[in-house]
Design a protein around this motif. Sequence first.
Motif, mmCIF file in Angstrom:
data_model
loop_
_atom_site.group_PDB
_atom_site.id
_atom_site.type_symbol
_atom_site.label_atom_id
_atom_site.label_comp_id
_atom_site.label_asym_id
_atom_site.label_seq_id
_atom_site.Cartn_x
_atom_site.Cartn_y
_atom_site.Cartn_z
ATOM 1 N N UNK A 113 -6.531 0.236 -10.673
ATOM 2 C CA UNK A 113 -7.477 1.278 -10.001
ATOM 3 C C UNK A 113 -7.163 2.776 -11.189
ATOM 4 N N UNK A 114 -6.026 2.104 -11.627
ATOM 5 C CA UNK A 114 -5.552 3.652 -12.798
ATOM 6 C C UNK A 114 -6.775 3.160 -14.207
ATOM 7 N N UNK A 115 -6.765 1.646 -14.845
ATOM 8 C CA UNK A 115 -7.968 1.274 -15.434
ATOM 9 C C UNK A 115 -8.771 1.799 -15.429
ATOM 10 N N UNK B 117 0.946 -1.173 0.411
ATOM 11 C CA UNK B 117 -0.457 0.212 -0.343
ATOM 12 C C UNK B 117 0.945 1.295 0.393
ATOM 13 N N UNK B 118 2.350 0.973 1.096
ATOM 14 C CA UNK B 118 3.054 1.852 0.938
ATOM 15 C C UNK B 118 3.680 3.060 -1.224
ATOM 16 N N UNK B 119 3.706 1.856 -1.150
ATOM 17 C CA UNK B 119 3.889 1.892 -2.545
ATOM 18 C C UNK B 119 3.193 2.542 -4.059
ATOM 19 N N UNK B 120 1.608 2.732 -3.349
ATOM 20 C CA UNK B 120 0.635 3.135 -3.983
ATOM 21 C C UNK B 120 0.889 4.239 -5.447
ATOM 22 N N UNK B 121 1.487 5.450 -4.338
ATOM 23 C CA UNK B 121 1.508 6.837 -4.900
ATOM 24 C C UNK B 121 2.442 6.961 -6.371
ATOM 25 N N UNK B 122 3.253 5.920 -5.507
ATOM 26 C CA UNK B 122 4.438 5.627 -6.988
ATOM 27 C C UNK B 122 3.644 5.418 -8.521
ATOM 28 N N UNK B 123 3.236 4.611 -7.778
ATOM 29 C CA UNK B 123 2.337 3.343 -9.343
ATOM 30 C C UNK B 123 1.568 3.938 -10.350
ATOM 31 N N UNK B 124 0.659 4.869 -8.797
ATOM 32 C CA UNK B 124 0.121 5.660 -9.594
ATOM 33 C C UNK B 124 -0.096 6.814 -10.748
ATOM 34 N N UNK B 125 0.723 7.110 -10.627
ATOM 35 C CA UNK B 125 1.477 8.925 -10.689
ATOM 36 C C UNK B 125 2.233 7.613 -12.140
ATOM 37 N N UNK C 263 -0.292 -5.496 -3.763
ATOM 38 C CA UNK C 263 -1.465 -4.568 -3.801
ATOM 39 C C UNK C 263 -0.372 -2.916 -4.121
ATOM 40 N N UNK C 264 0.465 -3.170 -5.231
ATOM 41 C CA UNK C 264 1.049 -2.008 -5.409
ATOM 42 C C UNK C 264 1.070 -2.232 -6.657
ATOM 43 N N UNK D 127 10.525 3.833 -20.606
ATOM 44 C CA UNK D 127 8.915 4.444 -20.189
ATOM 45 C C UNK D 127 8.454 4.365 -21.486
ATOM 46 N N UNK D 128 8.151 3.481 -22.195
ATOM 47 C CA UNK D 128 7.663 3.207 -23.226
ATOM 48 C C UNK D 128 6.639 1.461 -23.007
ATOM 49 N N UNK D 129 5.913 1.402 -21.938
ATOM 50 C CA UNK D 129 5.320 0.221 -21.656
ATOM 51 C C UNK D 129 4.952 0.355 -20.297
ATOM 52 N N UNK D 130 3.263 0.835 -20.110
ATOM 53 C CA UNK D 130 2.085 1.140 -18.440
ATOM 54 C C UNK D 130 1.385 -0.718 -19.226
ATOM 55 N N UNK D 131 1.910 -1.444 -18.386
ATOM 56 C CA UNK D 131 1.830 -3.392 -18.495
ATOM 57 C C UNK D 131 1.265 -3.688 -16.955
ATOM 58 N N UNK D 132 0.267 -4.291 -16.711
ATOM 59 C CA UNK D 132 0.137 -5.132 -15.799
ATOM 60 C C UNK D 132 1.324 -5.398 -15.397
ATOM 61 N N UNK D 133 2.453 -6.439 -16.358
ATOM 62 C CA UNK D 133 3.599 -6.789 -15.463
ATOM 63 C C UNK D 133 4.655 -5.468 -15.321
#
Length: 214
Positions: free
Chosen positions: A168-170, A50-58, A160-161, A110-116
């Motif tokens: 969440x982004x989707x 959960x602590x890493x969520x701001x980074x992954x969402x941004x 969780x991240x 910074x070309x792929x913004x996928x689930x993996x």
Amino acid sequence: MTRFRTVDLLVTVLIGAAFGVAFLGYGQLYTLIGPLTAAFKPAEGLLAGIWFLPAILAALIVRKPGAALLAEMVAAVLSMLLGSQWGWGTAVSGLMQGGGVELAFLLTRYRHFTLPVAVLGGLLSAVLEWGWEKFAYYQEMSWAFSFAMLGGFLISGALLCGVLGWAASRALAATGALDSMPAGRERAQRARAVPAVGAEGSDAQRAARDDARA
């Protein structure tokens, strides 16, 4: 790609600020579950993602180099200033967590913004944060327990991240709230592509029927 627009910066800071406030409440969860984890401290690692969520969402929403690190640092510093029980160590954690996510997307240029890639970001954040906590808070913990905690960090970072952040982004993009962001434009492009594919399929089917009748 590398230049931040005003809206990119604003969204990144807002993500960090929102989580910085929310983290105060989440931090109290560690106090509440203290009696439950007293017998097996490594279990706390399962909460780490959960602590890493701001980074992954941004990273997934803004899609600019540095967005993940900036959002996580805003969240960490704000949480620290509002009275986080970990004090200045909160800022170091923000650096580790945001840096891990940033590294994952850097590896793809910074070309792929996928689930993996999102899951990889969660895993790298977990490793870096675990290393910092082992040094700062758990030096006397046995290595067996320390590696058990690392396992919890990795599971939590991935789920969780990585998975939760990507979902969440989707979901946010689907509401139209991100139409001015790269994530929203990608969703719009996918939506336009579906009818086009359907139309092509219909044309092909009609052509096949015409050929059959001929």
